[in-house]
Write a protein that holds these residues in place. Structure first.
Motif, PDB file in Angstrom:
ATOM      1  N   GLY A 141       7.429  13.815  -2.550  1.00 61.25           N
ATOM      2  CA  GLY A 141       6.572  13.006  -3.423  1.00 61.25           C
ATOM      3  C   GLY A 141       5.108  13.114  -3.036  1.00 61.25           C
ATOM      4  N   PHE A 142       4.727  14.270  -2.498  1.00 64.76           N
ATOM      5  CA  PHE A 142       3.343  14.522  -2.063  1.00 64.76           C
ATOM      6  C   PHE A 142       2.848  13.475  -1.062  1.00 64.76           C
ATOM      7  N   PHE A 143       3.775  13.006  -0.249  1.00 62.92           N
ATOM      8  CA  PHE A 143       3.404  12.032   0.786  1.00 62.92           C
ATOM      9  C   PHE A 143       4.209  12.372   2.034  1.00 62.92           C
ATOM     10  N   PRO A 144       3.543  12.456   3.202  1.00 58.49           N
ATOM     11  CA  PRO A 144       4.246  12.940   4.391  1.00 58.49           C
ATOM     12  C   PRO A 144       5.282  11.933   4.899  1.00 58.49           C
ATOM     13  N   ASP A 145       6.282  12.473   5.573  1.00 61.50           N
ATOM     14  CA  ASP A 145       7.262  11.637   6.252  1.00 61.50           C
ATOM     15  C   ASP A 145       6.610  11.113   7.530  1.00 61.50           C
ATOM     16  N   LEU A 146       6.176   9.859   7.479  1.00 51.66           N
ATOM     17  CA  LEU A 146       5.369   9.322   8.584  1.00 51.66           C
ATOM     18  C   LEU A 146       6.167   9.224   9.884  1.00 51.66           C
ATOM     19  N   SER A 147       7.470   9.187   9.779  1.00 52.08           N
ATOM     20  CA  SER A 147       8.263   9.087  11.010  1.00 52.08           C
ATOM     21  C   SER A 147       8.150  10.372  11.834  1.00 52.08           C
ATOM     22  N   LYS A 148       7.712  11.449  11.165  1.00 55.29           N
ATOM     23  CA  LYS A 148       7.587  12.724  11.888  1.00 55.29           C
ATOM     24  C   LYS A 148       6.156  13.018  12.319  1.00 55.29           C
ATOM     25  N   VAL A 149       5.244  12.084  12.000  1.00 52.01           N
ATOM     26  CA  VAL A 149       3.834  12.308  12.323  1.00 52.01           C
ATOM     27  C   VAL A 149       3.539  11.698  13.690  1.00 52.01           C
ATOM     28  N   ALA A 190      -1.752  11.266  -6.874  1.00 57.09           N
ATOM     29  CA  ALA A 190      -2.341  10.018  -6.383  1.00 57.09           C
ATOM     30  C   ALA A 190      -1.257   9.256  -5.629  1.00 57.09           C
ATOM     31  N   ALA A 191      -1.603   8.781  -4.433  1.00 51.45           N
ATOM     32  CA  ALA A 191      -0.617   8.028  -3.655  1.00 51.45           C
ATOM     33  C   ALA A 191      -0.367   6.681  -4.328  1.00 51.45           C
ATOM     34  N   SER A 192       0.893   6.260  -4.294  1.00 52.26           N
ATOM     35  CA  SER A 192       1.255   4.977  -4.912  1.00 52.26           C
ATOM     36  C   SER A 192       0.897   3.820  -3.972  1.00 52.26           C
ATOM     37  N   TYR A 242     -10.234   9.126 -12.080  1.00 51.18           N
ATOM     38  CA  TYR A 242      -9.294   9.894 -12.898  1.00 51.18           C
ATOM     39  C   TYR A 242      -7.899   9.261 -12.938  1.00 51.18           C
ATOM     40  N   ILE A 243      -7.720   8.187 -12.184  1.00 49.00           N
ATOM     41  CA  ILE A 243      -6.391   7.563 -12.124  1.00 49.00           C
ATOM     42  C   ILE A 243      -6.075   6.868 -13.454  1.00 49.00           C
ATOM     43  N   SER A 244      -4.899   7.212 -14.016  1.00 49.70           N
ATOM     44  CA  SER A 244      -4.478   6.640 -15.298  1.00 49.70           C
ATOM     45  C   SER A 244      -3.386   5.590 -15.128  1.00 49.70           C
ATOM     46  N   ASP A 245      -2.600   5.698 -14.059  1.00 46.34           N
ATOM     47  CA  ASP A 245      -1.521   4.722 -13.881  1.00 46.34           C
ATOM     48  C   ASP A 245      -1.986   3.606 -12.939  1.00 46.34           C
ATOM     49  N   ASP A 246      -1.041   2.888 -12.342  1.00 46.36           N
ATOM     50  CA  ASP A 246      -1.466   1.747 -11.523  1.00 46.36           C
ATOM     51  C   ASP A 246      -1.609   2.094 -10.043  1.00 46.36           C
ATOM     52  N   SER A 247      -1.757   3.379  -9.715  1.00 46.92           N
ATOM     53  CA  SER A 247      -2.044   3.762  -8.325  1.00 46.92           C
ATOM     54  C   SER A 247      -3.370   3.131  -7.898  1.00 46.92           C
ATOM     55  N   PRO A 248      -3.474   2.724  -6.646  1.00 46.39           N
ATOM     56  CA  PRO A 248      -4.730   2.116  -6.193  1.00 46.39           C
ATOM     57  C   PRO A 248      -5.909   3.081  -6.329  1.00 46.39           C
ATOM     58  N   LYS A 249      -7.039   2.546  -6.746  1.00 46.38           N
ATOM     59  CA  LYS A 249      -8.250   3.368  -6.857  1.00 46.38           C
ATOM     60  C   LYS A 249      -9.056   3.333  -5.561  1.00 46.38           C
ATOM     61  N   SER A 250      -8.707   2.395  -4.689  1.00 45.97           N
ATOM     62  CA  SER A 250      -9.372   2.293  -3.387  1.00 45.97           C
ATOM     63  C   SER A 250      -8.319   1.915  -2.356  1.00 45.97           C
TER      64      SER A 250
END
Lengths: 359, 359
Positions: free
Chosen positions: A121-129, A147-149, A176-184
């Motif tokens: 989902g274009f987001f890293p597996d934080l448990s492996k970071v 855009a991260a959710s 450019y965000i169109s959905d409810d993803s945070p803008k900040s």
């Protein structure tokens, strides 16, 4: 900007050195426009000549080995698919914060490259970071357009808090965000204690050559010994920078006027229409397409193929320029980035040629 | 600049990211105007958003501990009476190139402070200067107003060559030179192999808020292993900077047109008249006065007195602002710097009040 430039030739309109942090009026307008309900005020805003330049100034802050700067960061975390890849990585390299380039894995030592792909989902597996001092994170992302959710960013903020990391959040494409993803990032509770945010007028108002952006450094963001990050960043800004051009700052004020905001929304809307044309084109040809919804970039998967080969094929056979995904790092292999920044007739013509090439 | 700003709103006049090194036309105009007979061409010129910013970028170059930057400078030589004192010293401090502040001698460790005073003709005794990697040298000098002579600069270049040092030569006030002192370090034979030069439109065209300057890095300038300094500086400029605002660069082109050059000469001439008024005032009161001839600064000696006391006295009794000499470092004690940058009527009124105060 033309008015401000002309005013410089008059006794009343002339101004010399401005505040290094930017004009009070512009800082206030940025805070009111983008951070009104987020507990960020004008004193948290540092106006800059662009996000890339500020990211390098942040690296100066990290590089210090003296007690006046309390962060001794020699590990730099890195969102693998990052815009300003060069600014993130190369500035770290130049400042000597990384180890040497490792030819076998095609990356520099002491930087963690966090792979973001359709699979996660274009987001890293934080448990492996691993734990790092700094996490560069760009959302909406260049090149993937993802855009991260809210949920993803909430996890990122918790990870930073648990590990004592500072997030450098790059929000250059937030409009450019169109959905409810945070803008900040500051929409996430607790983010002010772990994050700073860079932003820019470049992608909203075509200000790439004008050079104007800003960085938000909340007062709540502290180094581990309790020293405010903003206090050190302010010192770097005052020492290494004399503020953005006053003419460019007049442009920023214009952008944030009601008329300017409307014009920026129109520009963003126009490029989003371009994006839709590009998405429709590739989808009609059977490609898996990512990004696009919240960003001016379309991330097209050419399964099993080499990015540079695809780039060359499209360039040579259709005379259309894309960007090879692997140019952003090894995880981009198999993708090309298609940008929506262009005249409508060129986008339509490119779509026509792509359809001919891959029909 | 107004024209360029307005043109950005047109299809034909719009431009995006420019070259990080500056517009070719502006680089060529700077080379032709200031370095025509000195063997410097447009590819040696890096346009910047001001000398202060470039000096900090040069520090980035010095800070690297990686082999891609070959200079491992941890000793920074320093012309004690230097303009941009903050940029020279504080950027070194922030980058961790100095040792801690030494309270007893009021200076940072690992920086040599070269005292320049009336006794040594405002030029250090080079036989007492240790070998250093970098020598910051500002001429005409802020705050003393002294311009180094051809003989002095010849000795400086020889010293750098003998010691393998690189001179960072700050020529921001060169247009104020009235006598035959060199206007560029590159007038000195061999300088291209040991020096780079920073300059600015700030003091010629009132561009302090517009942000435009340049740095000359000759191809002949090499690190000790033969790697060109310009190549590394170019990488830093490309990584940490996206070029000066295109609008400001249009201003630079305006400055270097025949009309612009005439206007800059008029501005410089005007401030030189101010300087003369200030010099005459203090000399008529019996003070020893230095600088002034080749710079917009008058360096006034208040023998046996504390700089800050004199500053406070002039401020409180005459409501005139000067700059305490010791603010530039301990060697400035006993002096105040008086600036000629002001409206004529204010200079005349200040002169009247000073005469009343010290009559």
């Amino acid at each position: 900007m033309a008015e401000r430039a002309h005013a410089l030739s008059t006794v009343d309109g002339y101004s010399g050195y401005g505040a290094e942090q930017g004009e009070k009026k512009l800082r206030a307008a940025i805070a009111a426009t983008y951070y009104a309900d987020l507990g960020i005020d004008e004193t948290d805003i540092f106006v800059s000549d662009g996000a890339k330049c500020d990211i390098s100034r942040l690296q100066v802050q990290n590089a210090s080995s003296l007690p006046l700067v309390y962060c001794s960061c020699y590990i730099v975390a890195h969102n693998f698919y990052a815009s300003k890849f060069q600014a993130y990585v190369d500035s770290s390299v130049i400042m000597g914060q990384t180890d040497l380039y490792q030819q076998d894995v095609q990356k520099y030592g002491n930087i963690e490259y966090m792979r973001c792909s359709p699979e996660n989902g274009f987001f890293p597996d934080l448990s492996k970071v691993p734990r790092t001092d700094i996490i560069f994170f760009c959302s909406p992302n260049n090149p993937t357009g993802a855009a991260a959710s809210r949920d993803q960013l909430t996890r990122l903020v918790k990870f930073a808090k648990d590990n004592g990391s500072i997030i450098v959040y790059d929000s250059a494409y937030a409009m450019y965000i169109s959905d409810d993803s945070p803008k900040s990032i500051f929409e996430i509770p607790g983010a002010k204690e772990v994050a700073l945010e860079t932003a820019s007028f470049s992608k909203y108002a075509g200000f790439t050559g004008v050079r104007l952006g800003w960085t938000v450094v909340p007062k709540e963001l502290l180094f581990s010994d309790g020293h405010p990050v903003a206090k050190d960043f302010n010192r770097i800004v005052c020492t290494s920078f004399n503020g953005a051009s006053t003419i460019s700052q007049a442009g920023g004020l214009g952008c944030l006027s009601p008329e300017g905001l409307k014009a920026m929304q129109d520009v963003v809307g126009f490029y989003k229409e371009n994006t839709k044309i590009i998405v429709d084109t590739f989808e009609s040809l059977g490609f898996n397409v990512y990004g696009a919804k919240n960003a001016p970039y379309v991330w097209v998967h050419f399964s099993g193929r080499n990015s540079w080969d695809v780039f060359a094929e499209i360039l040579e056979k259709a005379n259309v320029v894309t960007t090879p995904g692997s140019g952003f790092g090894p995880g981009g292999e198999g993708f090309v980035r298609v940008s929506a920044f262009g005249h409508r007739e060129n986008i339509i013509e490119a779509a026509r040629r792509l359809k001919q090439l891959y029909k």
